[in-house]
Design a protein around this motif. Structure first.
Motif, PDB file in Angstrom:
ATOM      1  N   ASP A 171       0.830  -1.203   0.000  1.00 24.65           N
ATOM      2  CA  ASP A 171       0.000   0.000   0.000  1.00 24.65           C
ATOM      3  C   ASP A 171       0.870   1.262   0.000  1.00 24.65           C
ATOM      4  O   ASP A 171       0.539   2.255  -0.662  1.00 24.65           O
ATOM      5  N   GLN A 172       1.979   1.225   0.739  1.00 26.27           N
ATOM      6  CA  GLN A 172       2.893   2.367   0.733  1.00 26.27           C
ATOM      7  C   GLN A 172       3.491   2.567  -0.659  1.00 26.27           C
ATOM      8  O   GLN A 172       3.580   3.700  -1.154  1.00 26.27           O
ATOM      9  N   LEU A 173       3.886   1.473  -1.277  1.00 33.38           N
ATOM     10  CA  LEU A 173       4.453   1.556  -2.616  1.00 33.38           C
ATOM     11  C   LEU A 173       3.415   2.034  -3.619  1.00 33.38           C
ATOM     12  O   LEU A 173       3.707   2.873  -4.492  1.00 33.38           O
ATOM     13  N   LEU A 174       2.198   1.533  -3.505  1.00 31.94           N
ATOM     14  CA  LEU A 174       1.130   1.976  -4.406  1.00 31.94           C
ATOM     15  C   LEU A 174       0.845   3.459  -4.225  1.00 31.94           C
ATOM     16  O   LEU A 174       0.556   4.166  -5.200  1.00 31.94           O
ATOM     17  N   GLY A 175       0.912   3.928  -2.984  1.00 33.08           N
ATOM     18  CA  GLY A 175       0.708   5.355  -2.737  1.00 33.08           C
ATOM     19  C   GLY A 175       1.772   6.194  -3.431  1.00 33.08           C
ATOM     20  O   GLY A 175       1.456   7.228  -4.040  1.00 33.08           O
ATOM     21  N   GLU A 176       3.026   5.760  -3.359  1.00 31.74           N
ATOM     22  CA  GLU A 176       4.097   6.480  -4.042  1.00 31.74           C
ATOM     23  C   GLU A 176       3.886   6.452  -5.554  1.00 31.74           C
ATOM     24  O   GLU A 176       4.098   7.457  -6.243  1.00 31.74           O
ATOM     25  N   GLN A 177       3.457   5.317  -6.062  1.00 34.87           N
ATOM     26  CA  GLN A 177       3.230   5.207  -7.502  1.00 34.87           C
ATOM     27  C   GLN A 177       2.071   6.090  -7.950  1.00 34.87           C
ATOM     28  O   GLN A 177       2.135   6.710  -9.021  1.00 34.87           O
ATOM     29  N   ARG A 178       1.008   6.143  -7.161  1.00 31.52           N
ATOM     30  CA  ARG A 178      -0.125   7.001  -7.527  1.00 31.52           C
ATOM     31  C   ARG A 178       0.296   8.469  -7.564  1.00 31.52           C
ATOM     32  O   ARG A 178      -0.093   9.214  -8.474  1.00 31.52           O
ATOM     33  N   GLU A 179       1.077   8.882  -6.555  1.00 30.86           N
ATOM     34  CA  GLU A 179       1.558  10.265  -6.539  1.00 30.86           C
ATOM     35  C   GLU A 179       2.431  10.546  -7.758  1.00 30.86           C
ATOM     36  O   GLU A 179       2.315  11.606  -8.387  1.00 30.86           O
ATOM     37  N   GLN A 180       3.304   9.597  -8.100  1.00 30.46           N
ATOM     38  CA  GLN A 180       4.167   9.771  -9.264  1.00 30.46           C
ATOM     39  C   GLN A 180       3.348   9.831 -10.540  1.00 30.46           C
ATOM     40  O   GLN A 180       3.621  10.641 -11.436  1.00 30.46           O
TER      41      GLN A 180
END
Length: 227
Positions: free
Chosen positions: A30-39
């Motif tokens: 979920d943390q990684l997905l959050g970073e990807q969504r922001e990117q």
């Protein structure tokens, strides 16, 4: 390391090992997905801005080309009219507009290539996002399996169905004990009844002997014989 580079590195070489070593892989994903969504949001916003800028450059390039063509026509008309001074002015502006058109063309090509590259990176990032999202679903399923197995083990550790079976075992012992007591009581009563019957027979025999003895005594006293 940029977020995009980090995501590419993780998804291509280290994601599985990284998740296996994590105590809470779903939270890590979920943390990684959050970073990807922001990117992706930043990249998408930048991509739209580049498209607008590229279109603006194209419009400026075409506008300069049209002005250069118009000044060329004006210079030709001025020459035909014998107006060399006006022709020179028109040709001077024509050359300026052609130079502007060339500069805008170069900027337009650069911006279009950059937009195409950013679009490709954005598509890759979206594909990687879907890959990580699918891993989240997989690890979510694994965590749910582990959670249910733990509940089952806890249930087994607490006795589970064994507790109910043990209750039946205790009930069986109680019923068996009651049956033994009831059987013993019946045997005692049966023994008492047998003794009572035997005692009654003994009393009757004595009574008959006493009766016979009395009859003999009476016969002897009367001098008769026993009937």
């Amino acid at each position: 390391m940029s977020i995009l580079k980090r995501v590419q590195t993780i998804t291509t070489a280290q994601l599985n090992e990284w998740l296996e070593q994590s105590s809470d892989p779903v939270r890590t994903i979920d943390q990684l997905l959050g970073e990807q969504r922001e990117q992706m949001e930043r990249s998408d916003k930048l991509y739209r801005q580049m498209l607008v800028h590229t279109e603006n450059l194209r419009v400026r390039m075409e506008s300069a080309q049209k002005l250069a063509a118009r000044r060329a026509e004006q210079a030709e008309l001025a020459v035909k009219a014998g107006e060399d001074r006006l022709a020179r002015l028109a040709l001077q502006e024509k050359l300026q507009h052609e130079a502007d058109a060339q500069r805008y063309r170069e900027l337009y090509e650069e911006s279009r290539e950059a937009a195409a590259e950013l679009r490709e990176q954005l598509e890759n990032l979206r594909a990687e996002y879907q890959e990580v999202l699918s891993k989240r679903e997989y690890y979510t399923a694994r965590m749910e399996t582990l959670r249910l197995q733990k509940r089952m083990n806890d249930w087994r550790g607490s006795g589970g169905l064994t507790v109910g079976l043990r209750a039946f075992d205790r009930l069986e012992d109680q019923v068996r004990e009651m049956e033994l007591e009831s059987r013993a009581l019946r045997e005692v009563r049966r023994y008492g009844q047998a003794n009572a019957a035997y005692g009654g027979s003994a009393d009757a025999s004595n009574l008959e002997r006493e009766l016979d003895a009395l009859k003999r005594k009476l016969v002897q006293q009367e001098g008769g014989t026993l009937q």
